[in-house]
Write a protein that holds these residues in place. Structure first.
Motif, PDB file in Angstrom:
ATOM      1  N   UNK A   1      32.571  31.650  35.396  1.00  0.00           N
ATOM      2  CA  UNK A   1      32.810  33.085  35.216  1.00  0.00           C
ATOM      3  C   UNK A   1      33.694  33.580  36.322  1.00  0.00           C
ATOM      4  N   UNK A   2      34.776  34.133  36.092  1.00  0.00           N
ATOM      5  CA  UNK A   2      35.771  34.592  36.894  1.00  0.00           C
ATOM      6  C   UNK A   2      35.925  35.989  36.555  1.00  0.00           C
ATOM      7  N   UNK A   3      35.702  37.002  37.890  1.00  0.00           N
ATOM      8  CA  UNK A   3      35.495  38.411  37.561  1.00  0.00           C
ATOM      9  C   UNK A   3      36.056  39.179  38.744  1.00  0.00           C
TER      10      UNK A   3
ATOM     11  N   UNK B   1      29.693  64.547  47.207  1.00  0.00           N
ATOM     12  CA  UNK B   1      29.010  63.377  47.596  1.00  0.00           C
ATOM     13  C   UNK B   1      30.179  62.417  47.673  1.00  0.00           C
ATOM     14  N   UNK B   2      29.943  61.217  48.193  1.00  0.00           N
ATOM     15  CA  UNK B   2      30.806  60.017  47.953  1.00  0.00           C
ATOM     16  C   UNK B   2      30.782  59.544  46.611  1.00  0.00           C
ATOM     17  N   UNK B   3      32.006  59.186  45.857  1.00  0.00           N
ATOM     18  CA  UNK B   3      31.877  58.703  44.444  1.00  0.00           C
ATOM     19  C   UNK B   3      32.948  57.659  44.040  1.00  0.00           C
ATOM     20  N   UNK B   4      32.410  56.512  44.764  1.00  0.00           N
ATOM     21  CA  UNK B   4      33.237  55.431  44.403  1.00  0.00           C
ATOM     22  C   UNK B   4      32.713  54.796  43.249  1.00  0.00           C
ATOM     23  N   UNK B   5      33.435  53.881  42.515  1.00  0.00           N
ATOM     24  CA  UNK B   5      33.228  53.167  41.539  1.00  0.00           C
ATOM     25  C   UNK B   5      33.110  51.613  41.705  1.00  0.00           C
ATOM     26  N   UNK B   6      32.354  51.031  41.497  1.00  0.00           N
ATOM     27  CA  UNK B   6      32.425  49.495  41.474  1.00  0.00           C
ATOM     28  C   UNK B   6      32.854  49.059  39.988  1.00  0.00           C
ATOM     29  N   UNK B   7      34.016  48.847  39.589  1.00  0.00           N
ATOM     30  CA  UNK B   7      34.298  48.298  38.025  1.00  0.00           C
ATOM     31  C   UNK B   7      34.844  46.950  38.169  1.00  0.00           C
ATOM     32  N   UNK B   8      34.658  46.204  37.119  1.00  0.00           N
ATOM     33  CA  UNK B   8      35.059  44.881  37.166  1.00  0.00           C
ATOM     34  C   UNK B   8      35.260  44.307  35.689  1.00  0.00           C
ATOM     35  N   UNK B   9      35.831  43.157  35.429  1.00  0.00           N
ATOM     36  CA  UNK B   9      36.069  42.750  34.056  1.00  0.00           C
ATOM     37  C   UNK B   9      35.834  41.238  34.615  1.00  0.00           C
ATOM     38  N   UNK B  10      35.109  40.544  33.822  1.00  0.00           N
ATOM     39  CA  UNK B  10      35.301  39.111  33.833  1.00  0.00           C
ATOM     40  C   UNK B  10      35.393  38.319  32.749  1.00  0.00           C
ATOM     41  N   UNK B  11      35.694  37.055  32.915  1.00  0.00           N
ATOM     42  CA  UNK B  11      35.960  35.981  31.855  1.00  0.00           C
ATOM     43  C   UNK B  11      35.226  34.726  32.010  1.00  0.00           C
ATOM     44  N   UNK B  12      34.472  34.478  31.135  1.00  0.00           N
ATOM     45  CA  UNK B  12      33.897  32.970  31.135  1.00  0.00           C
ATOM     46  C   UNK B  12      34.778  32.027  30.557  1.00  0.00           C
ATOM     47  N   UNK B  13      35.204  31.147  31.379  1.00  0.00           N
ATOM     48  CA  UNK B  13      36.488  30.350  30.829  1.00  0.00           C
ATOM     49  C   UNK B  13      36.124  28.662  30.813  1.00  0.00           C
TER      50      UNK B  13
ATOM     51  N   UNK C   1      42.595  49.731  46.670  1.00  0.00           N
ATOM     52  CA  UNK C   1      41.179  49.723  47.373  1.00  0.00           C
ATOM     53  C   UNK C   1      40.490  48.327  47.566  1.00  0.00           C
ATOM     54  N   UNK C   2      39.351  48.412  47.946  1.00  0.00           N
ATOM     55  CA  UNK C   2      38.565  47.092  48.404  1.00  0.00           C
ATOM     56  C   UNK C   2      38.593  46.238  46.704  1.00  0.00           C
ATOM     57  N   UNK C   3      39.219  45.168  46.708  1.00  0.00           N
ATOM     58  CA  UNK C   3      39.572  44.280  45.888  1.00  0.00           C
ATOM     59  C   UNK C   3      39.263  42.975  45.896  1.00  0.00           C
ATOM     60  N   UNK C   4      38.308  42.315  45.145  1.00  0.00           N
ATOM     61  CA  UNK C   4      38.278  40.911  45.140  1.00  0.00           C
ATOM     62  C   UNK C   4      37.655  40.286  43.916  1.00  0.00           C
ATOM     63  N   UNK C   5      37.689  38.979  44.063  1.00  0.00           N
ATOM     64  CA  UNK C   5      37.178  38.272  42.894  1.00  0.00           C
ATOM     65  C   UNK C   5      36.111  37.178  43.166  1.00  0.00           C
ATOM     66  N   UNK C   6      35.324  37.241  42.151  1.00  0.00           N
ATOM     67  CA  UNK C   6      34.208  35.968  41.935  1.00  0.00           C
ATOM     68  C   UNK C   6      34.641  34.941  41.313  1.00  0.00           C
ATOM     69  N   UNK C   7      34.307  33.731  41.767  1.00  0.00           N
ATOM     70  CA  UNK C   7      34.313  32.597  40.794  1.00  0.00           C
ATOM     71  C   UNK C   7      33.132  31.956  40.864  1.00  0.00           C
ATOM     72  N   UNK C   8      32.533  31.794  39.730  1.00  0.00           N
ATOM     73  CA  UNK C   8      31.142  31.311  39.714  1.00  0.00           C
ATOM     74  C   UNK C   8      31.053  30.078  38.540  1.00  0.00           C
TER      75      UNK C   8
END
Length: 390
Positions: A215-217, A164-176, A200-207
Motif C-alpha cells: 500500500x502506497x499512500x 479554531x485551527x482547521x487543517x485537513x489530513x487528506x490522502x490517496x493510496x494505491x495497493x499495487x 504543506x506537510x507532505x509525506x508518503x507511507x509505503x506498507x
C-alpha cells in the motif's frame, strides 16, 4: 426484569458502522451481560468492500489480533537529509483492512437475533421522551442510547464557524502489485518527506505486505484538497522516482479526509452520544484514531456495565495532550516551522518508541519534556503559551 421493547425500540442504536461503530459493537459483544441487549446498526453503505486501512502500534497481541493483515517490527523515516531506521520495540506496527473488520463484525453477530443491521440513509438524530432516536429512510428508531459517528451539516457548520485551527489530513493510496520482487515485507516506510513540501506537510507511507505488494499512500496536512487526478500523478511520480517503478497493477484504491482541528466536537446531547470523529476522537496533531477509538469504546462499555451514563469526560491528562496538539497545529498553520522539520527533529533526536507512546497520549511529564526539547523552544514555547492562555 427488563421491560419489553416496542418493534422500533432498542437498547442501543449505532448510527454509522465505520471503525468507531463497529469497534463499539464488538466491545459490547464480548461482554456476556450485553448479549441480551437489543442492538441496531444503521449505515447507508453495506460495508462490502475494502475502503479503508488502519495502522497502529501496540505491544503483544491486541483485541483485533486475529484480523491483523500484516505486521512490521521495523520502520523507516525519510527526509532530504537522512533516512532514519526507527527502533519501535516493544511495539509492533500493525495493519487492519476495513473489509476484514466489517466481515469479522458481521460473522460475530450473524447468529445473534438481538443484533440487527439496516442499510439506510440517516437524516436526523436527537432526543425525545427520555429516549434518543434516529430517523433513517423516513423511519424513526428509538433507543436508550444512540451512539452516533456521523457529522451532520449542523456539525460541519459549527466547525466552519468556530475560530479554531482547521487543517485537513487528506490522502490517496494505491495497493499495487509488481511482477518482480521490489519490497521488503518486514520493513515499512512510516513517513517519507523527500517529496515536495510546497502545499504543506507532505509525506508518503509505503506498507509492503509481500515482496511484490504494498500500500502506497500520499498524504497531506494542509487546508485544501487536491483534484482527484492530482493524487494519481503524485503517486506515479513517487513510485518512479524513489522505487524505479512504472510497471505495476493497481488492485485497490482508498481516499480519505480527516479533520485536524482543536474544535471542541459535541460529545453528547442527552442520550445521544457522539463517537469517532463526530465525538472528537481523532488525534488533532496526527490524525491517528484507531487506538483512541479502542480506548474510548472500552470506557463506554465499562460505564454501561456499571449502569452509568456512557458520556465520557476528558481527564486532566487528556487536556495536557490537547495543549500539545493545539501547539503543533499553531506552528503548522502559522508556518513557523514545516511539518517535515518538526518530525525530522523528533525522530532524529528521540527514541521512536517514546514518540509513538507520545502520539498515543501515554508519556509521562518527564518524557514529554524530553520530546519537547527536540524542537526549537523559540518557536514552540510562544505557541504553547498562546494556546494555554487563549
Amino acid at each position: 426484569m427488563q421491560p419489553t421493547l416496542e418493534e422500533n425500540e432498542y437498547d442501543y442504536i449505532i448510527a454509522g458502522t465505520g471503525c468507531a461503530g463497529i469497534s463499539l459493537l464488538l466491545q459490547l459483544m464480548q461482554e456476556p451481560t450485553m448479549r441480551n441487549k437489543k442492538i441496531l446498526l444503521i449505515d447507508a453503505d453495506s460495508k462490502a468492500t475494502n475502503d479503508h486501512t488502519w495502522c497502529f502500534w501496540e505491544e503483544n497481541g491486541g483485541f483485533f489480533e486475529n484480523i491483523v493483515h500484516h505486521r512490521w517490527k521495523r520502520l523507516t523515516f525519510h527526509c532530504d537529509t537522512a533516512s532514519i531506521p526507527l527502533a519501535i520495540e516493544p511495539y509492533t506496527y500493525k495493519m487492519i483492512r476495513s473489509i476484514d473488520l466489517y466481515n469479522y463484525a458481521k460473522n460475530m453477530t450473524f447468529k445473534r437475533t438481538k443484533v440487527s443491521w439496516i442499510k439506510a440513509t440517516i437524516s436526523a438524530v436527537g432526543n425525545e421522551n427520555d429516549l434518543a432516536f434516529v430517523i433513517a429512510d423516513g423511519v424513526k428508531y428509538s433507543a436508550q442510547y444512540v451512539f452516533n459517528s456521523i457529522l451532520f451539516d449542523d456539525d460541519k457548520k459549527a466547525l466552519e464557524q468556530d475560530n479554531c485551527y482547521k487543517l485537513l489530513q487528506h490522502f490517496k493510496g494505491w495497493v499495487i502489485e509488481t511482477t518482480n520482487p521490489v519490497f521488503n515485507p518486514d520493513e515499512a516506510t512510516f513517513m517519507d518527506f523527500r517529496v515536495g513540501q510546497e502545499l504543506g506537510a507532505t509525506f508518503v507511507y509505503v506498507l509492503p505486505t509481500s515482496a511484490t505488494k504494498a500500500l502506497v499512500e500520499y498524504t497531506f496536512f494542509n487546508e485544501r484538497l487536491l483534484d482527484k487526478e492530482a493524487y494519481d500523478d503524485l503517486l506515479k511520480d513517487y513510485l518512479k522516482q524513489y522505487w524505479n517503478l512504472t510497471d505495476y497493477n493497481i488492485t485497490e484504491t482508498e481516499y480519505g479526509v480527516i479533520p485536524m482541528t482543536n474544535h471542541r466536537f459535541k460529545s453528547h446531547d442527552g442520550n445521544l452520544i457522539n463517537i469517532g470523529t463526530a465525538g472528537g476522537w481523532t488525534k488533532p496533531s496526527s490524525g491517528f484514531t484507531f487506538q483512541f477509538i479502542q480506548k474510548r469504546t472500552r470506557e463506554i462499555v465499562n460505564k454501561l456495565l456499571e449502569n452509568e451514563s456512557p458520556v465520557l469526560k476528558k481527564s486532566l491528562l487528556e487536556r495536557k495532550f490537547d495543549l500539545y496538539d493545539a501547539t503543533l497545529l499553531n506552528v503548522l498553520v502559522s508556518k513557523k516551522m514545516s511539518g517535515r522539520d518538526v518530525f525530522n527533529d523528533l525522530f532524529s533526536k528521540q527514541k521512536a518508541s517514546t514518540i509513538l507512546r507520545f502520539l498515543d497520549n501515554e508519556t509521562t511529564l518527564g518524557e514529554d519534556l524530553k520530546i519537547l526539547s527536540s524542537v526549537p523552544t523559540n518557536i514552540f514555547l510562544p505557541a504553547a503559551l498562546k494556546e494555554l492562555f487563549s
